[in-house]
Design a protein around this motif. Structure first.
Motif, PDB file in Angstrom:
ATOM      1  N   ASN A 145       0.950  -1.369  -0.011  1.00 51.56           N
ATOM      2  CA  ASN A 145      -0.071  -0.112   0.281  1.00 51.56           C
ATOM      3  C   ASN A 145       0.769   1.077   0.188  1.00 51.56           C
ATOM      4  OD1 ASN A 145      -3.171   0.013  -0.130  1.00 51.56           O
ATOM      5  ND2 ASN A 145      -2.544  -1.805   1.149  1.00 51.56           N
ATOM      6  N   PHE A 146       2.080   1.181   0.350  1.00 54.04           N
ATOM      7  CA  PHE A 146       3.169   2.117   0.369  1.00 54.04           C
ATOM      8  C   PHE A 146       3.079   2.646  -1.224  1.00 54.04           C
ATOM      9  CE2 PHE A 146       4.542   0.998   4.385  1.00 54.04           C
ATOM     10  CZ  PHE A 146       4.953   2.263   5.005  1.00 54.04           C
ATOM     11  N   VAL A 147       2.649   2.089  -2.210  1.00 52.60           N
ATOM     12  CA  VAL A 147       2.685   2.512  -3.681  1.00 52.60           C
ATOM     13  C   VAL A 147       1.621   3.784  -3.610  1.00 52.60           C
ATOM     14  CG1 VAL A 147       1.753   1.713  -5.790  1.00 52.60           C
ATOM     15  CG2 VAL A 147       3.366   0.393  -4.653  1.00 52.60           C
ATOM     16  N   TYR A 148       0.598   3.774  -3.013  1.00 48.31           N
ATOM     17  CA  TYR A 148      -0.394   4.815  -3.441  1.00 48.31           C
ATOM     18  C   TYR A 148      -0.048   6.263  -2.658  1.00 48.31           C
ATOM     19  CZ  TYR A 148      -3.793   1.100  -4.482  1.00 48.31           C
ATOM     20  OH  TYR A 148      -4.350   0.253  -5.343  1.00 48.31           O
ATOM     21  N   PHE A 149       1.201   5.815  -1.951  1.00 43.07           N
ATOM     22  CA  PHE A 149       1.909   7.274  -1.591  1.00 43.07           C
ATOM     23  C   PHE A 149       2.326   8.105  -2.595  1.00 43.07           C
ATOM     24  CE2 PHE A 149       2.217   5.634   3.173  1.00 43.07           C
ATOM     25  CZ  PHE A 149       0.974   5.939   3.418  1.00 43.07           C
ATOM     26  N   LEU A 150       2.479   7.300  -3.675  1.00 41.42           N
ATOM     27  CA  LEU A 150       3.497   8.037  -4.762  1.00 41.42           C
ATOM     28  C   LEU A 150       2.439   9.153  -5.263  1.00 41.42           C
ATOM     29  CD1 LEU A 150       4.653   4.934  -7.016  1.00 41.42           C
ATOM     30  CD2 LEU A 150       5.951   6.567  -5.676  1.00 41.42           C
ATOM     31  N   ARG A 151       1.073   9.025  -5.201  1.00 45.43           N
ATOM     32  CA  ARG A 151       0.094  10.105  -5.720  1.00 45.43           C
ATOM     33  C   ARG A 151       0.411  11.373  -4.958  1.00 45.43           C
ATOM     34  NH1 ARG A 151      -5.933   8.161  -4.866  1.00 45.43           N
ATOM     35  NH2 ARG A 151      -4.495   6.414  -4.617  1.00 45.43           N
ATOM     36  N   TYR A 152       0.815  11.342  -3.515  1.00 48.24           N
ATOM     37  CA  TYR A 152       1.176  12.594  -2.878  1.00 48.24           C
ATOM     38  C   TYR A 152       2.755  13.108  -3.254  1.00 48.24           C
ATOM     39  CZ  TYR A 152      -2.819  10.489   0.129  1.00 48.24           C
ATOM     40  OH  TYR A 152      -3.986   9.873   0.320  1.00 48.24           O
ATOM     41  N   ILE A 153       3.509  12.166  -3.367  1.00 48.99           N
ATOM     42  CA  ILE A 153       4.523  12.425  -3.882  1.00 48.99           C
ATOM     43  C   ILE A 153       4.762  13.260  -5.234  1.00 48.99           C
ATOM     44  CG2 ILE A 153       7.019  11.676  -4.259  1.00 48.99           C
ATOM     45  CD1 ILE A 153       6.378   9.616  -2.206  1.00 48.99           C
ATOM     46  N   THR A 154       3.968  12.853  -6.008  1.00 51.34           N
ATOM     47  CA  THR A 154       3.744  13.416  -7.355  1.00 51.34           C
ATOM     48  C   THR A 154       3.231  15.056  -7.168  1.00 51.34           C
ATOM     49  OG1 THR A 154       1.849  12.236  -7.944  1.00 51.34           O
ATOM     50  CG2 THR A 154       3.944  11.229  -8.754  1.00 51.34           C
ATOM     51  N   VAL A 155       2.216  15.126  -6.391  1.00 55.98           N
ATOM     52  CA  VAL A 155       1.890  16.492  -6.042  1.00 55.98           C
ATOM     53  C   VAL A 155       2.719  17.515  -5.626  1.00 55.98           C
ATOM     54  CG1 VAL A 155       0.213  17.758  -4.778  1.00 55.98           C
ATOM     55  CG2 VAL A 155      -0.523  15.674  -5.947  1.00 55.98           C
ATOM     56  N   ILE A 156       3.468  16.780  -4.763  1.00 53.17           N
ATOM     57  CA  ILE A 156       4.253  17.479  -3.973  1.00 53.17           C
ATOM     58  C   ILE A 156       5.478  18.219  -4.953  1.00 53.17           C
ATOM     59  CG2 ILE A 156       6.349  17.876  -2.248  1.00 53.17           C
ATOM     60  CD1 ILE A 156       4.581  15.689  -0.614  1.00 53.17           C
ATOM     61  N   ILE A 157       6.098  17.192  -5.679  1.00 52.95           N
ATOM     62  CA  ILE A 157       6.999  17.273  -6.629  1.00 52.95           C
ATOM     63  C   ILE A 157       6.568  18.276  -7.893  1.00 52.95           C
ATOM     64  CG2 ILE A 157       8.436  16.416  -8.595  1.00 52.95           C
ATOM     65  CD1 ILE A 157       8.850  13.831  -6.854  1.00 52.95           C
ATOM     66  N   TRP A 158       5.485  18.086  -8.400  1.00 53.98           N
ATOM     67  CA  TRP A 158       4.675  19.147  -9.140  1.00 53.98           C
ATOM     68  C   TRP A 158       4.704  20.376  -8.648  1.00 53.98           C
ATOM     69  CZ3 TRP A 158      -0.006  21.517  -9.365  1.00 53.98           C
ATOM     70  CH2 TRP A 158      -0.228  22.001 -10.776  1.00 53.98           C
ATOM     71  N   ALA A 159       4.135  20.521  -7.581  1.00 58.47           N
ATOM     72  CA  ALA A 159       4.029  21.876  -7.162  1.00 58.47           C
ATOM     73  C   ALA A 159       5.218  22.638  -7.063  1.00 58.47           C
ATOM     74  CB  ALA A 159       3.149  21.795  -5.979  1.00 58.47           C
ATOM     75  N   ALA A 160       6.486  21.960  -6.450  1.00 56.39           N
ATOM     76  CA  ALA A 160       7.472  22.486  -6.481  1.00 56.39           C
ATOM     77  C   ALA A 160       8.090  23.147  -7.605  1.00 56.39           C
ATOM     78  CB  ALA A 160       8.394  21.492  -5.867  1.00 56.39           C
ATOM     79  N   PHE A 161       7.780  22.670  -8.746  1.00 56.05           N
ATOM     80  CA  PHE A 161       8.358  23.345  -9.977  1.00 56.05           C
ATOM     81  C   PHE A 161       7.363  24.100 -10.521  1.00 56.05           C
ATOM     82  CE2 PHE A 161      10.802  19.287  -9.916  1.00 56.05           C
ATOM     83  CZ  PHE A 161      11.774  19.566 -10.228  1.00 56.05           C
ATOM     84  N   ASN A 162       6.111  24.203 -10.115  1.00 62.68           N
ATOM     85  CA  ASN A 162       4.939  25.189 -10.667  1.00 62.68           C
ATOM     86  C   ASN A 162       4.386  25.818  -9.530  1.00 62.68           C
ATOM     87  OD1 ASN A 162       4.714  23.991 -13.472  1.00 62.68           O
ATOM     88  ND2 ASN A 162       4.412  22.025 -12.427  1.00 62.68           N
ATOM     89  N   TRP A 163       5.106  26.324  -8.740  1.00 67.84           N
ATOM     90  CA  TRP A 163       4.589  27.021  -7.280  1.00 67.84           C
ATOM     91  C   TRP A 163       4.011  28.278  -7.827  1.00 67.84           C
ATOM     92  CZ3 TRP A 163       3.498  25.705  -2.621  1.00 67.84           C
ATOM     93  CH2 TRP A 163       3.170  26.694  -2.066  1.00 67.84           C
ATOM     94  N   ASN A 164       4.512  29.203  -8.718  1.00 73.06           N
ATOM     95  CA  ASN A 164       4.140  30.318  -8.979  1.00 73.06           C
ATOM     96  C   ASN A 164       3.080  30.271 -10.039  1.00 73.06           C
ATOM     97  OD1 ASN A 164       6.079  31.661  -7.683  1.00 73.06           O
ATOM     98  ND2 ASN A 164       7.474  31.429  -9.330  1.00 73.06           N
ATOM     99  N   THR A 165       2.755  29.318 -10.815  1.00 68.57           N
ATOM    100  CA  THR A 165       1.692  29.345 -11.615  1.00 68.57           C
ATOM    101  C   THR A 165       0.460  28.248 -11.599  1.00 68.57           C
ATOM    102  OG1 THR A 165       2.809  27.644 -13.062  1.00 68.57           O
ATOM    103  CG2 THR A 165       3.212  29.797 -13.536  1.00 68.57           C
ATOM    104  N   TYR A 166       0.492  27.524 -10.353  1.00 72.73           N
ATOM    105  CA  TYR A 166      -0.337  26.537 -10.226  1.00 72.73           C
ATOM    106  C   TYR A 166      -1.719  27.078  -9.513  1.00 72.73           C
ATOM    107  CZ  TYR A 166      -0.459  25.322  -5.529  1.00 72.73           C
ATOM    108  OH  TYR A 166      -0.603  25.333  -3.907  1.00 72.73           O
ATOM    109  N   ASN A 167      -2.781  26.657  -9.861  1.00 74.93           N
ATOM    110  CA  ASN A 167      -4.078  27.058  -9.050  1.00 74.93           C
ATOM    111  C   ASN A 167      -4.949  25.620  -8.955  1.00 74.93           C
ATOM    112  OD1 ASN A 167      -5.196  26.395 -11.675  1.00 74.93           O
ATOM    113  ND2 ASN A 167      -5.258  28.660 -12.156  1.00 74.93           N
ATOM    114  N   MET A 168      -6.072  25.892  -8.180  1.00 76.88           N
ATOM    115  CA  MET A 168      -6.765  24.532  -7.912  1.00 76.88           C
ATOM    116  C   MET A 168      -7.247  23.839  -9.198  1.00 76.88           C
ATOM    117  SD  MET A 168      -6.377  24.447  -4.857  1.00 76.88           S
ATOM    118  CE  MET A 168      -7.837  23.807  -3.730  1.00 76.88           C
ATOM    119  N   GLU A 169      -7.476  24.628 -10.331  1.00 77.60           N
ATOM    120  CA  GLU A 169      -7.922  23.811 -11.443  1.00 77.60           C
ATOM    121  C   GLU A 169      -6.645  23.083 -12.134  1.00 77.60           C
ATOM    122  OE1 GLU A 169      -8.587  27.236 -11.246  1.00 77.60           O
ATOM    123  OE2 GLU A 169     -10.709  26.658 -10.706  1.00 77.60           O
ATOM    124  N   SER A 170      -5.757  23.781 -12.209  1.00 77.04           N
ATOM    125  CA  SER A 170      -4.490  22.842 -12.755  1.00 77.04           C
ATOM    126  C   SER A 170      -4.103  21.745 -11.892  1.00 77.04           C
ATOM    127  CB  SER A 170      -3.493  23.778 -12.832  1.00 77.04           C
ATOM    128  OG  SER A 170      -2.979  24.524 -11.694  1.00 77.04           O
TER     129      SER A 170
END
Length: 197
Positions: free
Chosen positions: A93-118
């Protein structure tokens, strides 16, 4: 690493699982609510209820999947300890934590441009993200019930069943494909049936 996982007790595996869940939920939720007004209040209340909800859901899922796989071991004629199966499912079940990790990584690279829709568009949980025609509507609904993480979970379950229980690939495959895989297919068909009513 495999030796450590073999010696890890179930209660410690659960504690590690819930601790990592708390850390990742807090971090990913903090990123989601960072641009919301009064985000500290919202984040605090969201985390209390959401973490408790996720903990209960994950623990129920672990218990149900463990019972299904235990039934599969009986059907396939292999004798595995229930504690080993339970630990195997927890670790998978640790596999399902990849979802949270990808959100953290994605937001780190798109911090200035992301919004709730994106963020919602990025964090698609479904395996099928493209549209099919009307003729394939039921097939599309069936495929949408699976996520990429579900596929990785099955593969991880196969690998961990083999490694932690000292059995062959053929035995591991027989156990998982005679128990868990039919169960998730029946679940997906049930979801499709409910959505088509």
């Amino acid at each position: 690493m495999i030796q450590f996982l073999k010696q890890l007790k179930c209660r410690y595996a659960i504690l590690i699982f819930l601790s990592v869940l708390l850390i990742l939920r807090y971090t990913s939720s903090g990123i989601v609510f960072a641009k919301v007004k009064d985000s500290e209040f919202v984040l605090k209340n969201f985390l209390i209820y959401n973490y408790l909800y996720n903990s209960i859901v994950y623990l129920l899922k672990i218990a149900v999947v463990s019972l299904i796989i235990l039934g599969g071991t009986l059907l396939s004629g292999y004798k595995l300890k229930s504690k080993q199966i339970f630990k195997t499912v927890i670790l998978a079940n640790f596999v399902y934590f990849l979802r949270y990790i990808t959100v953290i990584i994605w937001a780190a690279f798109n911090w200035n441009t992301y919004n709730m829709e994106s963020l919602q568009a990025f964090n698609s949980k479904t395996f099928l993200t493209f549209k099919l025609g009307d003729a394939d509507h039921i097939l599309a609904q069936f495929l949408k019930t699976f996520s990429l993480y579900d596929i990785i979970f099955v593969l991880t379950l196969l690998l961990l069943t083999k490694l932690l229980n000292k059995i062959e690939w053929k035995q591991s495959t027989k156990i998982i494909f005679s128990s868990y895989v039919p169960a998730i297919i029946v679940y997906a068909l049930f979801v499709v049936f409910l959505t088509e009513l």
